[in-house]
Design a protein around this motif. Sequence first.
Motif, PDB file in Angstrom:
ATOM      1  N   THR A   1       0.085  -3.291   8.900  1.00 15.08           N
ATOM      2  CA  THR A   1      -0.321  -1.890   9.047  1.00 15.08           C
ATOM      3  C   THR A   1      -1.641  -1.666   8.317  1.00 15.08           C
ATOM      4  O   THR A   1      -2.637  -2.294   8.644  1.00 15.08           O
ATOM      5  CB  THR A   1       0.779  -0.924   8.560  1.00 15.08           C
ATOM      6  N   GLU A   2      -1.641  -0.848   7.304  1.00 10.57           N
ATOM      7  CA  GLU A   2      -2.871  -0.410   6.651  1.00 10.57           C
ATOM      8  C   GLU A   2      -3.744  -1.539   6.092  1.00 10.57           C
ATOM      9  O   GLU A   2      -4.950  -1.566   6.302  1.00 10.57           O
ATOM     10  CB  GLU A   2      -2.515   0.575   5.522  1.00 10.57           C
TER      11      GLU A   2
ATOM     12  N   HIS B   1       0.805  -1.229   0.000  1.00  8.36           N
ATOM     13  CA  HIS B   1       0.000   0.000   0.000  1.00  8.36           C
ATOM     14  C   HIS B   1       0.838   1.280   0.000  1.00  8.36           C
ATOM     15  O   HIS B   1       0.297   2.362   0.140  1.00  8.36           O
ATOM     16  CB  HIS B   1      -0.992   0.002   1.180  1.00  8.36           C
TER      17      HIS B   1
END
Length: 146
Positions: free
Chosen positions: A79-80, A55
Amino acid sequence: MFGNNEQILLLSMSAQEVINALTLDNVVAFLKSLGVEEMHVQSKKGIIICPTICHNPINTDASMKLYWYQEKKHFRCYTECQEWMNIFELYQKFMALNYHPVDWYEAEDYVKQFINPTNQHHTRHSQDTFDIDDFRCDSIAPEYTP
């Protein structure tokens, strides 16, 4: 790249066979081919840790929170994305983010170049050999004479 037999074997591999055949070295070579610098690829005890290229565009700051688990043969973004993905899905995300979308078959073709089919265990018997002429239509069709 490979001889005829290896090319035929590689082309005949299913997506699952490709995934099963992946080694840590294959995955590192794949990541480097995408532009991940070697100094940003850490490998230890069956795990590869690299930047979150799933990402983040390739030449931007990214946290080292994308993990490859050799035992599971999957990546995990911590994470994202917060998801598990196979190598084909990661390639699709990477390409869509950095260049252009690619379909599953393009991702498969790209990843296959990192597999050496002669070093892998497949369902084929080791004595099976192929010649490209085995697949020519004129070698199996009777000759036609009017």
